[in-house]
Design an enzyme around this catalytic site. Structure first.
Site, PDB file in Angstrom:
ATOM      1  N   HIS A   1     -25.292  98.786  29.264  1.00 52.35           N
ATOM      2  CA  HIS A   1     -24.548  99.511  28.230  1.00 52.35           C
ATOM      3  C   HIS A   1     -23.529  98.564  27.609  1.00 52.35           C
ATOM      4  CE1 HIS A   1     -23.285 103.617  26.677  1.00 52.35           C
ATOM      5  NE2 HIS A   1     -22.418 102.775  26.126  1.00 52.35           N
TER       6      HIS A   1
ATOM      7  N   GLY B   1     -22.065 107.058  18.516  1.00 49.04           N
ATOM      8  CA  GLY B   1     -21.099 107.636  17.596  1.00 49.04           C
ATOM      9  C   GLY B   1     -20.403 108.835  18.207  1.00 49.04           C
TER      10      GLY B   1
ATOM     11  N   ASP C   1     -21.736  95.498  18.241  1.00 52.62           N
ATOM     12  CA  ASP C   1     -20.566  95.514  17.357  1.00 52.62           C
ATOM     13  C   ASP C   1     -19.266  95.730  18.123  1.00 52.62           C
ATOM     14  OD1 ASP C   1     -21.302  98.088  17.975  1.00 52.62           O
ATOM     15  OD2 ASP C   1     -21.003  98.895  15.962  1.00 52.62           O
TER      16      ASP C   1
ATOM     17  N   ASP D   1     -19.416  98.421  28.086  1.00 48.18           N
ATOM     18  CA  ASP D   1     -19.366  99.230  26.876  1.00 48.18           C
ATOM     19  C   ASP D   1     -19.048  98.349  25.675  1.00 48.18           C
ATOM     20  OD1 ASP D   1     -19.636 101.491  25.326  1.00 48.18           O
ATOM     21  OD2 ASP D   1     -17.636 102.268  25.756  1.00 48.18           O
TER      22      ASP D   1
ATOM     23  N   HIS E   1     -25.985 108.506  24.826  1.00 51.32           N
ATOM     24  CA  HIS E   1     -24.569 108.693  25.112  1.00 51.32           C
ATOM     25  C   HIS E   1     -24.324 110.183  25.413  1.00 51.32           C
ATOM     26  CE1 HIS E   1     -23.958 104.725  23.287  1.00 51.32           C
ATOM     27  NE2 HIS E   1     -22.712 104.756  23.719  1.00 51.32           N
TER      28      HIS E   1
ATOM     29  N   GLU F   1     -19.323 111.679  27.936  1.00 45.80           N
ATOM     30  CA  GLU F   1     -18.160 110.820  27.703  1.00 45.80           C
ATOM     31  C   GLU F   1     -17.089 111.628  26.981  1.00 45.80           C
ATOM     32  OE1 GLU F   1     -17.004 106.482  25.707  1.00 45.80           O
ATOM     33  OE2 GLU F   1     -18.705 107.620  24.933  1.00 45.80           O
TER      34      GLU F   1
ATOM     35  N   HIS G   1     -22.443  97.191  23.625  1.00 41.63           N
ATOM     36  CA  HIS G   1     -22.611  97.334  22.176  1.00 41.63           C
ATOM     37  C   HIS G   1     -22.429  96.007  21.465  1.00 41.63           C
ATOM     38  CE1 HIS G   1     -22.659 101.812  21.830  1.00 41.63           C
ATOM     39  NE2 HIS G   1     -22.010 101.731  22.982  1.00 41.63           N
TER      40      HIS G   1
END
Length: 371
Positions: free
Chosen positions: A25, A186, A29, A313, A213, A216, A27
């Site tokens: 996991h 998102g 960006d 993350d 996702h 969370e 990202h």
């Protein structure tokens, strides 16, 4: 004392950074080097809040430590703004892989949403190709330094838009050309997986792996929808599955826990939880239990037999690395090498690789920890 992102740590006399790791996991960006952001922003004419790399790193950390996923996500406006050309995407992906390798990762899955990188005129396909080029360049660069690493793409759709079926088709089109799975990302609360049922039905018909996702910023209903509507094989974070556990009694170190049906299903089916300790604190995902690392239900879930994995993350926002996340867990819960090996084996078993390659990965982890 805070653990530095770039610092190493010893457990039982062994360097944590040297241990073979699996990252599920992570990202794209959320993993840019601050100096890279500054340079790409200058090329693209994007304003940055700080012109010094160290100060920009501080800015991301401060903005991300809000206790709100919505506020946390706002920091991505800057990173995505500088990732709108093939050259920028390739550079970011290459450095992403190089940074994973430097962190001791031998297999990683990078998630990103191509639909967020079209402002410069790129097509979805061209964006995926640019990232794949960067991944391969990063793998080659790591190999030249004596580190074998493989990285696959998790093609993500934004859950608050209506392009998920199109993105699902894109992911399947790139199967065998870099894409290993699909995700929705998102704002979670208010945008359940059920909104994207056609995409998930298509992916299921194509036997294409899905992680979602869930658990969370939203609770058990989100996790339930991920499993039922999304046919998720893994849960992105999933930390709030602990809300379906009731501590009945405590006697010293003995804790009696009553399972809800959802928690028992996730535990018994060994559905991997992509836990991200630092991020979970920053976004308020564990606020029901507290605001310190020791309040994180990670250890409870681990002791109860859930398939817990450790992840970063977003390296930039949390100013962290996988080595640092493991060090934090060791410091907080007094884990030893055997515990850390379990976390990596869980991640290897949950990876979206063919079974033969998962077995090879498991052997590499076992050999690395044994040596």
């Amino acid at each position: 004392m805070p653990i530095d992102q770039n610092a190493d740590a010893l457990v039982d006399g062994v360097s944590l950074r040297s241990l073979p790791k699996v990252s599920l996991h992570d990202h794209l960006d959320g993993a840019l080097r601050p100096q890279t952001i500054i340079e790409l922003a200058d090329e693209a004419g994007v304003e940055v809040p700080e012109s010094d790399a160290a100060a920009l790193g501080d800015w991301f950390a401060d903005k991300s430590d809000s206790g709100s996923l919505v506020e946390y996500l706002k920091t991505f406006d800057l990173t995505t703004a500088v990732m709108q050309t093939p050259e920028a995407l390739t550079r970011v992906a290459r450095e992403f892989v190089e940074d994973l390798a430097a962190d001791g990762v031998i297999y990683g899955e990078v998630r990103w949403a191509p639909e967020q990188h079209l402002n410069g005129g790129l097509s979805l396909e061209a964006a995926v190709e640019a990232v794949q080029q960067g991944i391969e360049e990063g793998e080659d660069a790591a190999e030249s330094r004596g580190h074998d690493i493989r990285v696959g793409q998790l093609i993500s759709a934004m859950r608050h838009t209506d392009r998920s079926l199109e993105i699902a088709e894109l992911a399947v089109a790139f199967r065998g050309r870099g894409a290993v799975g699909f995700d929705i990302a998102g704002p979670e609360d208010g945008f359940p997986p059920s909104r994207h049922r056609p995409a998930f039905e298509y992916l299921a018909s194509q036997f294409f792996p899905v992680t979602i996702h869930a658990g969370e910023a939203a609770g058990l209903d989100s996790i339930r929808s991920a499993l039922i509507d999304g046919r998720a094989l893994r849960l992105g974070h999933g930390v709030r599955i602990a809300e379906d556990l009731e501590v009945v009694s405590r006697a010293g170190e003995e804790v009696l826990v009553q399972f809800g049906d959802l928690a028992r299903w996730v535990r018994d089916r060994e559905i991997p939880l992509e836990l991200s300790p630092s991020s979970n604190l920053q976004t308020g995902a564990i606020e029901r239990w507290g605001t310190e690392m020791g309040d994180h239900p990670f250890d409870l879930l681990y002791q109860l037999g859930f398939a817990v994995t450790v992840n970063v993350d977003n390296r930039t926002m949390s100013r962290t690395s996988l080595t640092r996340e493991l060090a934090l867990l060791v410091e907080t819960f007094d884990y030893d090498l055997d515990d850390l090996e379990v976390f990596q084996l869980n991640a290897a078993a949950g990876s979206f690789l063919p079974v033969e390659e998962r077995e090879e990965l498991i052997d590499l982890i076992t050999d690395g920890f044994d040596s």
